[in-house]
Design a protein around this motif. Structure first.
Motif, short mmCIF file in Angstrom:
data_model
loop_
_atom_site.label_atom_id
_atom_site.label_comp_id
_atom_site.label_asym_id
_atom_site.label_seq_id
_atom_site.Cartn_x
_atom_site.Cartn_y
_atom_site.Cartn_z
N GLY A 2 0.86 -0.81 0.28
CA GLY A 2 0.00 0.41 -0.40
C GLY A 2 0.54 0.91 -0.01
N ILE A 219 0.07 5.69 -4.65
CA ILE A 219 0.72 4.77 -4.75
C ILE A 219 -0.42 4.21 -3.82
N ALA A 220 -1.16 4.15 -2.95
CA ALA A 220 -2.21 3.30 -1.93
C ALA A 220 -4.00 3.39 -3.66
N MET A 221 -3.52 4.19 -4.10
CA MET A 221 -4.86 4.65 -4.95
C MET A 221 -4.32 3.49 -6.22
N GLU A 222 -3.64 3.52 -6.80
CA GLU A 222 -3.23 2.79 -7.94
C GLU A 222 -3.21 1.07 -7.93
N SER A 223 -2.08 0.93 -6.23
CA SER A 223 -2.33 0.04 -6.04
C SER A 223 -3.69 -0.86 -5.77
N LEU A 224 -4.63 0.29 -5.71
CA LEU A 224 -6.10 -0.27 -5.47
C LEU A 224 -6.88 -0.21 -7.18
N SER A 225 -5.93 0.06 -7.40
CA SER A 225 -6.69 0.33 -9.14
C SER A 225 -6.40 -0.79 -9.97
N TYR A 226 -5.32 -1.30 -9.62
CA TYR A 226 -4.20 -2.55 -10.06
C TYR A 226 -5.30 -3.50 -10.03
N SER A 227 -5.43 -3.64 -8.21
CA SER A 227 -6.67 -4.53 -8.32
C SER A 227 -7.63 -4.95 -8.60
N LEU A 228 -8.32 -4.10 -8.89
CA LEU A 228 -9.87 -3.73 -9.91
C LEU A 228 -9.61 -4.28 -11.21
N VAL A 229 -8.32 -3.85 -12.02
CA VAL A 229 -8.35 -4.28 -13.68
C VAL A 229 -8.58 -5.91 -13.71
N SER B 4 0.25 1.43 5.63
CA SER B 4 -0.58 0.51 4.32
C SER B 4 -1.25 -0.42 4.64
N GLY B 5 -2.77 -0.63 3.39
CA GLY B 5 -3.07 -2.29 3.65
C GLY B 5 -2.90 -2.77 2.78
N ARG B 28 -0.96 -13.10 -9.47
CA ARG B 28 -0.63 -11.85 -8.75
C ARG B 28 0.16 -11.64 -8.69
N LEU B 101 -1.54 -1.36 -14.09
CA LEU B 101 -1.72 -0.64 -13.60
C LEU B 101 -3.53 -0.07 -13.13
N ARG B 194 -16.54 -0.94 -6.79
CA ARG B 194 -15.97 -2.31 -6.30
C ARG B 194 -14.41 -1.44 -5.57
#
Lengths: 230, 230
Positions: A2, A219-229, B4-5, B28, B101, B194
């Motif tokens: 994160g 980075i936190a937001m990108e890590s989230l968006s990565y997991s949503l792609v 960080s989460g 992943r 990403l 999501r």
DNA sequence: AGATGTGAAAGTTTTCACAGCC
DNA sequence: GGCTGTGAAAACTTTCACATCT
């Protein structure tokens, strides 16, 4: 991870006059252990508010979303805080963790950057409750300088060295734009802070003796968006 | 570490009708890899601004404070982006990472909580540049409701379900106090987001199909104070 | 020569499992 | 019986080192 500044680990500097002892006495906890310690601290606060007196590693683990063995290993790194068959005393353990994390003392903090993010951090309640006192605010924008936040006058960044000479700061919070982050960090280091909490999305270069933690919202937001792609 | 989460990893659910194939096709990337990917993305942006066309893993590593092998391993997880003997094409690699990403699409974001932190996130430039569009803002404080931020009217949290019915949100940013965080998260989940980026210092319980990232400012600060304690 | 991509080795973190105390 | 503390095993991550390609 994160959004997170990780510690540089394993930088074992075989110093000049070091006697070659294998040293099983590993001397600092891993950054994941410290992060989890913070969660335990928070959970213990909740339990205390619920008037719970005793808690098992299993119960703590459940509330924190990890395993009980993890909780026990983390805690046992710092000492034997529990009682077999019973668990941990909530108030006692919480106090112990506060000591370990350095929350029993007052930290003098300088906030560098008085934008929206700076204001949010200045007003952030949990910091105040935990001994992090923002005692001065600095900004480079002349229009901001002179403004007052809750009794604290915003000063020009250039004044930091002089102010720091009379009023020592332990920690600097960096909430300035990328473009000026390194320069402002340099000023903070020169002013003698021992740690920097950096919110600017840049990799700062600072001397080894100053601790650095990064909070990178992108980075936190990108890590989230990565997991949503897909 | 740091604030960080972390992702729950290795939750290998040997599903009912799963054919027992060893599946070397690990599917992943680890959360550390994704975090570093974000840094590479940022560094590549800087290099691009400096008109650098080609970069080696060594040079990228140096700027990011890690090893070149790490950079190569991270990138090779997603494909063969480099050319032996030459390195990586800056623009090309940056585009690739953006795809990985999920930064090539537009993410519809609802901001829940219009306090100081909410405002800071609303105004946060890097989000805007990366396809994260805060399209609606909600707050529970009746005095805030009706206020306008940059053309976006603040609505009551209770309206989220109706608004979400016509205007779908991919992501919710949670910037509310601890006390209401779980309730607001429940509303967000019910409204069909999501992913959630949570700034409230609580461990949220949300269903498996919703991704969760935590940014905990207290944890970041406590990790810093830990490293400063004698 | 120069730099990637990658198995294998080393190092670190997490989980298991159980002896030992309450 | 319940639960901690902890070695040993398993899982994961990082680094090494080199075959391979330009």
């Amino acid at each position: 991870m994160g959004a997170s500044g990780e510690e540089q680990r394993g930088r074992r500097d075989a110093g000049a006059g070091e006697r070659h002892k294998p040293s099983l006495h590993m001397d600092r906890a891993s950054s994941s252990t410290v992060t989890r310690l913070s969660s335990y601290y928070r959970l213990l606060g909740e339990l205390q508010a619920e008037r719970v007196e005793t808690v098992s590693s299993g119960r703590l683990a459940e509330r924190g979303g990890i395993t009980s063995a993890q909780v026990r290993k983390d805690l046992s790194f710092f000492g034997n805080f529990g009682r077999r068959g019973l668990g941990y005393n909530v108030a006692q353990l919480r106090r112990k963790i506060a000591e370990i994390l350095g929350l029993t003392r007052r930290w003098r903090v300088a906030l560098l950057g008085a934008g929206n993010l700076g204001l949010a951090l200045f007003a952030y309640k949990p910091f105040q409750k935990q001994g992090f006192c923002i005692e001065a605010v600095f900004d480079s924008d002349p229009r901001k300088v002179g403004e007052k936040w809750d009794g604290v006058t915003i000063r020009a960044i250039g004044e930091l060295p002089q102010v720091a000479a009379t009023q020592h700061f332990d920690i600097a919070i960096l909430a300035v734009p990328e473009s000026s982050a390194q320069d402002v960090a340099d000023v903070a280091v020169a002013a003698g802070v021992r740690g920097i909490l950096n919110f600017a999305p840049v990799t700062l270069t600072i001397p080894d003796h100053v601790a650095l933690r990064e909070v990178d919202l992108s980075i936190a937001m990108e890590s989230l968006s990565y997991s949503l792609v897909k």
